[in-house]
Scaffold this motif. Structure first.
Motif, PDB file in Angstrom:
ATOM      1  N   ARG A  29      30.218  50.976   9.326  1.00 39.73           N
ATOM      2  CA  ARG A  29      30.008  50.226  10.353  1.00 39.73           C
ATOM      3  C   ARG A  29      31.184  49.590  10.966  1.00 39.73           C
ATOM      4  O   ARG A  29      31.431  49.597  12.182  1.00 39.73           O
ATOM      5  CB  ARG A  29      28.821  49.106  10.088  1.00 39.73           C
ATOM      6  CG  ARG A  29      27.527  49.759   9.941  1.00 39.73           C
ATOM      7  CD  ARG A  29      26.745  49.855  11.198  1.00 39.73           C
ATOM      8  NE  ARG A  29      25.766  51.088  11.150  1.00 39.73           N
ATOM      9  CZ  ARG A  29      25.997  52.078  11.746  1.00 39.73           C
ATOM     10  NH1 ARG A  29      26.778  52.200  12.837  1.00 39.73           N
ATOM     11  NH2 ARG A  29      25.062  53.134  11.784  1.00 39.73           N
ATOM     12  N   ARG A  30      32.012  48.997  10.152  1.00 39.50           N
ATOM     13  CA  ARG A  30      33.194  48.289  10.629  1.00 39.50           C
ATOM     14  C   ARG A  30      34.289  49.042  10.947  1.00 39.50           C
ATOM     15  O   ARG A  30      34.423  49.016  12.230  1.00 39.50           O
ATOM     16  CB  ARG A  30      33.682  47.287   9.461  1.00 39.50           C
ATOM     17  CG  ARG A  30      34.815  46.685   9.690  1.00 39.50           C
ATOM     18  CD  ARG A  30      35.332  45.731   8.593  1.00 39.50           C
ATOM     19  NE  ARG A  30      35.592  46.590   7.524  1.00 39.50           N
ATOM     20  CZ  ARG A  30      35.123  46.706   6.227  1.00 39.50           C
ATOM     21  NH1 ARG A  30      33.989  45.738   6.083  1.00 39.50           N
ATOM     22  NH2 ARG A  30      35.209  47.543   5.339  1.00 39.50           N
ATOM     23  N   THR A  31      34.474  50.257  10.513  1.00 40.41           N
ATOM     24  CA  THR A  31      35.405  51.241  10.736  1.00 40.41           C
ATOM     25  C   THR A  31      35.054  52.072  12.061  1.00 40.41           C
ATOM     26  O   THR A  31      35.837  52.453  12.941  1.00 40.41           O
ATOM     27  CB  THR A  31      35.816  52.160   9.686  1.00 40.41           C
ATOM     28  OG1 THR A  31      36.229  51.263   8.592  1.00 40.41           O
ATOM     29  CG2 THR A  31      37.114  52.896  10.289  1.00 40.41           C
TER      30      THR A  31
ATOM     31  N   SER B  22      24.372  56.984  12.417  1.00 42.49           N
ATOM     32  CA  SER B  22      24.191  56.806  11.169  1.00 42.49           C
ATOM     33  C   SER B  22      25.168  57.479  10.235  1.00 42.49           C
ATOM     34  O   SER B  22      26.006  58.490  10.731  1.00 42.49           O
ATOM     35  CB  SER B  22      22.866  57.394  10.433  1.00 42.49           C
ATOM     36  OG  SER B  22      22.753  58.855  10.564  1.00 42.49           O
TER      37      SER B  22
ATOM     38  N   GLU C 169      34.829  56.405   3.825  1.00 41.46           N
ATOM     39  CA  GLU C 169      33.735  55.677   3.886  1.00 41.46           C
ATOM     40  C   GLU C 169      32.299  56.473   4.028  1.00 41.46           C
ATOM     41  O   GLU C 169      31.586  56.241   3.181  1.00 41.46           O
ATOM     42  CB  GLU C 169      33.698  54.564   4.864  1.00 41.46           C
ATOM     43  CG  GLU C 169      34.794  53.503   4.639  1.00 41.46           C
ATOM     44  CD  GLU C 169      35.111  52.583   5.854  1.00 41.46           C
ATOM     45  OE1 GLU C 169      35.999  51.877   5.640  1.00 41.46           O
ATOM     46  OE2 GLU C 169      34.806  53.074   6.903  1.00 41.46           O
TER      47      GLU C 169
ATOM     48  N   ASP D 132      29.835  54.011   1.751  1.00 43.06           N
ATOM     49  CA  ASP D 132      30.141  52.635   2.003  1.00 43.06           C
ATOM     50  C   ASP D 132      29.455  52.331   3.342  1.00 43.06           C
ATOM     51  O   ASP D 132      30.307  52.319   4.358  1.00 43.06           O
ATOM     52  CB  ASP D 132      31.629  52.421   1.795  1.00 43.06           C
ATOM     53  CG  ASP D 132      32.074  51.069   2.158  1.00 43.06           C
ATOM     54  OD1 ASP D 132      31.107  49.907   2.768  1.00 43.06           O
ATOM     55  OD2 ASP D 132      33.057  50.647   2.179  1.00 43.06           O
ATOM     56  N   THR D 133      28.334  51.869   3.627  1.00 39.78           N
ATOM     57  CA  THR D 133      27.708  51.667   4.670  1.00 39.78           C
ATOM     58  C   THR D 133      28.413  50.430   5.496  1.00 39.78           C
ATOM     59  O   THR D 133      28.583  50.752   6.770  1.00 39.78           O
ATOM     60  CB  THR D 133      26.242  51.388   4.513  1.00 39.78           C
ATOM     61  OG1 THR D 133      25.583  52.397   3.720  1.00 39.78           O
ATOM     62  CG2 THR D 133      25.441  51.082   5.993  1.00 39.78           C
ATOM     63  N   GLU D 134      28.656  49.258   4.886  1.00 37.35           N
ATOM     64  CA  GLU D 134      29.199  48.359   5.501  1.00 37.35           C
ATOM     65  C   GLU D 134      30.795  48.647   5.918  1.00 37.35           C
ATOM     66  O   GLU D 134      30.971  48.395   7.119  1.00 37.35           O
ATOM     67  CB  GLU D 134      29.385  47.099   4.517  1.00 37.35           C
ATOM     68  CG  GLU D 134      29.945  46.033   5.165  1.00 37.35           C
ATOM     69  CD  GLU D 134      29.856  44.688   4.295  1.00 37.35           C
ATOM     70  OE1 GLU D 134      30.985  43.913   4.219  1.00 37.35           O
ATOM     71  OE2 GLU D 134      29.177  44.588   3.338  1.00 37.35           O
ATOM     72  N   GLY D 135      31.503  49.170   5.225  1.00 39.92           N
ATOM     73  CA  GLY D 135      32.782  49.677   5.812  1.00 39.92           C
ATOM     74  C   GLY D 135      32.746  50.692   6.587  1.00 39.92           C
ATOM     75  O   GLY D 135      33.486  50.809   7.738  1.00 39.92           O
TER      76      GLY D 135
ATOM     77  N   GLU E 207      25.855  53.439  17.198  1.00 40.69           N
ATOM     78  CA  GLU E 207      24.859  53.197  16.300  1.00 40.69           C
ATOM     79  C   GLU E 207      24.553  54.343  15.345  1.00 40.69           C
ATOM     80  O   GLU E 207      23.398  54.514  14.650  1.00 40.69           O
ATOM     81  CB  GLU E 207      23.283  52.608  16.857  1.00 40.69           C
ATOM     82  CG  GLU E 207      22.578  53.828  17.931  1.00 40.69           C
ATOM     83  CD  GLU E 207      23.728  53.955  19.264  1.00 40.69           C
ATOM     84  OE1 GLU E 207      23.181  54.894  19.938  1.00 40.69           O
ATOM     85  OE2 GLU E 207      24.431  53.044  19.675  1.00 40.69           O
TER      86      GLU E 207
END
Length: 92
Positions: A41-43, A76, A31, A36-39, A74
């Motif tokens: 964050r989730r992972t 990045s 990711e 893949d920012t959303e993935g 948090e």
């Protein structure tokens, strides 16, 4: 193994947990590479939650040397990218 989550503290993890953590680490690395920012964050949240759940938190005043350092929740993508090795965050 002693694992530090940046900004949180240290956790003692049994080596038997690393195959499951490596799966999340591989997913996170993919990711980060794809942006893949959303993935990501989730992972990242799942990886850190797994470390917290599987491990035993050390007291805040403990001064054990950390064998592995993981990013803060948090962090990045750029910060995590800078921490990655060819094996990801968690060595195989």
């Amino acid at each position: 193994m002693i694992v530090r989550i940046m900004g949180e503290g240290q956790v003692r993890l049994d080596d038997s947990h690393f195959p499951a953590l490596n799966e999340l680490d591989d997913e996170l690395m993919a990711e980060v590479e794809s942006g893949d920012t959303e993935g990501f964050r989730r992972t990242l949240a799942a990886l850190l939650d797994a470390v917290r759940t599987m491990g035993a938190a050390l007291p805040d005043d403990s001064l054990e040397p950390s064998e592995l350092i993981l990013p803060a929740p948090e962090a990045s993508i750029a910060e995590v990218r800078a921490m990655l090795t060819e094996d990801g965050l968690i060595p195989d």
